[in-house]
Design an enzyme around this catalytic site. Structure first.
Site, PDB file in Angstrom:
ATOM      1  N   GLU A 162       0.005 -22.210  16.647  1.00 44.92           N
ATOM      2  CA  GLU A 162       1.143 -22.326  15.720  1.00 44.92           C
ATOM      3  C   GLU A 162       2.453 -22.360  16.503  1.00 44.92           C
ATOM      4  O   GLU A 162       2.643 -21.570  17.408  1.00 44.92           O
ATOM      5  CB  GLU A 162       1.115 -21.131  14.746  1.00 44.92           C
ATOM      6  CG  GLU A 162       2.182 -21.189  13.697  1.00 44.92           C
ATOM      7  CD  GLU A 162       2.224 -22.557  13.015  1.00 44.92           C
ATOM      8  OE1 GLU A 162       1.218 -22.978  12.422  1.00 44.92           O
ATOM      9  OE2 GLU A 162       3.275 -23.228  13.094  1.00 44.92           O
ATOM     10  N   GLU A 166      10.554 -17.852  13.993  1.00 39.70           N
ATOM     11  CA  GLU A 166      10.979 -16.966  12.911  1.00 39.70           C
ATOM     12  C   GLU A 166      12.373 -17.348  12.437  1.00 39.70           C
ATOM     13  O   GLU A 166      13.213 -17.787  13.226  1.00 39.70           O
ATOM     14  CB  GLU A 166      10.938 -15.511  13.392  1.00 39.70           C
ATOM     15  CG  GLU A 166       9.500 -15.026  13.485  1.00 39.70           C
ATOM     16  CD  GLU A 166       9.372 -13.600  13.970  1.00 39.70           C
ATOM     17  OE1 GLU A 166      10.279 -12.793  13.732  1.00 39.70           O
ATOM     18  OE2 GLU A 166       8.340 -13.299  14.588  1.00 39.70           O
ATOM     19  N   LYS A 221      -0.105 -24.202  24.040  1.00 40.71           N
ATOM     20  CA  LYS A 221       0.714 -23.200  23.330  1.00 40.71           C
ATOM     21  C   LYS A 221       1.455 -22.301  24.323  1.00 40.71           C
ATOM     22  O   LYS A 221       2.658 -22.095  24.211  1.00 40.71           O
ATOM     23  CB  LYS A 221      -0.183 -22.369  22.396  1.00 40.71           C
ATOM     24  CG  LYS A 221       0.511 -21.198  21.745  1.00 40.71           C
ATOM     25  CD  LYS A 221       1.665 -21.603  20.836  1.00 40.71           C
ATOM     26  CE  LYS A 221       2.541 -20.412  20.521  1.00 40.71           C
ATOM     27  NZ  LYS A 221       3.661 -20.726  19.648  1.00 40.71           N
ATOM     28  N   CYS A 277       7.002 -13.036  21.237  1.00 41.40           N
ATOM     29  CA  CYS A 277       6.064 -13.924  21.948  1.00 41.40           C
ATOM     30  C   CYS A 277       6.471 -14.418  23.328  1.00 41.40           C
ATOM     31  O   CYS A 277       5.607 -14.538  24.188  1.00 41.40           O
ATOM     32  CB  CYS A 277       5.723 -15.111  21.059  1.00 41.40           C
ATOM     33  SG  CYS A 277       4.732 -14.597  19.651  1.00 41.40           S
TER      34      CYS A 277
END
Ligand SMILES: NC(=O)C1=CN([C@@H]2O[C@H](COP(=O)(O)OP(=O)(O)OC[C@H]3O[C@@H](n4cnc5c(N)ncnc54)[C@H](O)[C@@H]3O)[C@@H](O)[C@H]2O)C=CC1
Ligand SMILES: O=C(O)[C@H]1O[C@H](OP(=O)(O)OP(=O)(O)OC[C@H]2O[C@@H](n3ccc(=O)[nH]c3=O)[C@H](O)[C@@H]2O)[C@H](O)[C@@H](O)[C@@H]1O
Length: 464
Positions: A162, A166, A221, A277
């Site tokens: 993904e 945010e 990713k 992250c």
């Protein structure tokens, strides 16, 4: 194969919004989001949409559209697994805090628990989708656990990382730059890839759905986050040089960003990147490289984190040195605590670390953030374990509004780029503060010339 029933394990920042969008866009697919956390599930089911467990612009509308129709939130993990033909694993993958790889590697215990539960409970063939961010080759471990149940059930493992950010999650999910699907290039693998492609194809064009093998997808990713964070560290490294040479980092960013090969995005200098992250994923990448004996590659990426740590430390030191080398007993107001604007998420926020440095110099900190609670500020500081909880509470105050916020303050520092900070009446603030009144803009969002016109002594990140 046409997917009819989806299960998603993990109802967090990724699982919740992602599944809400899939359910809204695919009314003929039943989407069942499950989590062990009862409180979180109750919040997802709350009739008052203001009480959803996470705040994202547009999320409540999407949930309202699908919840109760084809979107279910529950704690019944076994049932959801049994009924699904496709299972997304969207659980957390934090940095390990113990044992081998402590402080670097991703902790995969939650992922493994999911795989074991699926293997134990499943009675029909399933497609397993890795939605969580994982080290490259995790699918191999998942496959090994899944195929050990011995009951003849077959699993295909896909990687579908993904990329949402945010604060813009819903927009990012509705109109993603791309969707990435990695799978085995066998007949069964291709069928599974096609099935997931067809789910997304309900609202995303085929050109934006990239198909690849599992390992490339997993690694893409980590790479995407490493490249994004690297841009921030690159511009932040130059902010230090700009300050030393009277160049202006925003002007430099504008000049290089006009080059279409470089591009203008993600070049805003700051007090340091935060969020759950970037650091976790780069440390994970560094650890992977070390594991494969690629020490030069590991060192290269590790520098992105070191530069970020340097930026946070540098900002705190700038405050201390400007305040005549001591902040002991001085009131310093921190504007903003969240890791970026438009979110109440504080994970790895630069503000936490800057506050910690200043507290070690015995400053008195007052924090104001429009969305972050007092409990969260204390929890973030206590987590660092630098001093006792009592000491944190005696040195730090959390203000709920602007009333008396700046009264007798020695300095103000902008930590988060909230829009409302731009419209503060700074002449009034100046009157309230002790003189000389210092202001440190860690996001370079204020008009420093105007502030100096009022009488402030100002510093903005990257401005000579
Ligand atoms: N937060 C973000 O913006 C993004 C996160 N990611 C990745 O997505 C993954 C999930 O991240 P978040 O949603 O932020 O995490 P989160 O911590 O908000 O949510 C994870 C949820 O999984 C649940 N969970 C853990 N183990 C479980 C189990 N065995 N059974 C059922 N539920 C279980 C937890 O209770 C928690 O509610 C991570 O790998 C992260 O790196 C990827 C892109 C963006
Ligand atoms: O894997 C993830 O969790 C996500 O991480 C980031 O998303 P996020 O952390 O939510 O937010 P960003 O907008 O990327 O900002 C991260 C940090 O960098 C800082 N930043 C960002 C951009 C910039 O120019 N300068 C800068 O200092 C922000 O203030 C913030 O502290 C990525 O942008 C997403 O694509 C990814 O899916």
């Amino acid at each position: 194969m046409k997917v009819k029933n989806i299960c998603c394990i993990g109802a967090g920042y990724v699982g919740g919004p992602t599944m809400a969008v899939i359910a809204a866009k695919c009314p003929d697919i039943d989407v069942h989001v499950v989590d062990l956390n009862e409180q979180r599930i109750a919040a997802w089911n709350d009739v008052n949409l203001d009480n959803l467990p996470i705040y994202e612009p547009g999320l409540s509308d999407i949930v309202a559209q699908a919840r109760g129709r084809n979107l279910i939130f529950s704690t019944n993990v076994d049932q959801a697994i049994q009924e699904a033909d496709m299972i997304f694993i969207s659980v957390n993958t934090p940095t390990k805090t113990y044992g081998i790889g402590k402080g670097m590697a991703a902790d995969l215990k939650y992922i493994e628990l999911c795989a074991r539960q699926i293997a134990r409970v499943a009675t029909s063939n399933k497609i397993i989708v890795e939605k969580s961010t994982l080290p490259v080759r995790t699918a191999e471990a998942l496959k090994s656990i899944l195929s050990s149940s011995g009951n003849g059930v077959k699993f295909q493992v896909l990687s579908n990382p993904e990329f949402l950010a945010e604060g813009t999650a819903i927009q990012d999910l509705l109109q993603p730059d791309r969707v990435l699907i990695g799978g085995e290039r066998t007949l069964e693998g291709e069928e599974a890839i096609q099935a997931l492609h067809d789910v997304y194809n309900n609202w995303i064009t085929t050109e934006r759905i990239l198909l690849t093998n599992v390992w490339s997808s997993e690694l893409s990713k980590l790479t995407a986050n490493a490249f994004l964070a690297q841009r921030v560290s690159s511009i932040n490294s130059l902010s230090a040089l700009c300050e030393a040479t009277e160049a202006d980092v925003d002007e430099v960013a504008r000049a290089i960003g006009q080059d279409s090969r470089i591009g203008p995005k993600f070049l805003k200098s700051s007090v340091g990147f935060g969020g759950s992250c970037f650091q976790k994923d780069i440390l994970n990448l560094v650890y992977l490289c070390q594991t494969y004996g690629l020490n030069e590659v590991a060192d290269y990426w590790h520098q992105v984190i070191k530069m970020n740590d340097y930026q946070k430390r540098r900002f705190a030191q700038k405050i201390i040195s400007t305040l005549y080398n001591t902040v002991n007993g001085k009131k310093i107001v921190l504007l903003g605590w969240a890791f970026k604007k438009d979110t109440n998420d504080t994970r790895e926020s630069a503000a936490i670390y800057v506050a910690d440095y200043l507290l070690s110099e015995q400053a008195e900190i007052v924090v104001y953030d429009p969305k972050v609670t007092q409990e969260q500020v204390y929890a973030d500081l206590d987590y660092l374990n630098t001093r006792s909880e009592e000491r944190n509470r005696s040195l730090v105050t959390v203000a709920k509004n602007y009333e008396d916020l700046f009264k007798d303050a020695h300095a103000v520092a902008v930590m988060t780029e909230w829009d409302e900070f731009k419209t503060i009446d700074w002449s009034k603030v100046y009157i309230d503060m002790l003189k000389p009144a210092f202001i440190f803009d860690g996001r370079a969002i204020l008009d420093m010339q105007a502030l100096e016109g009022i009488g402030f002594t100002g510093f903005a990140i990257g401005k000579g």
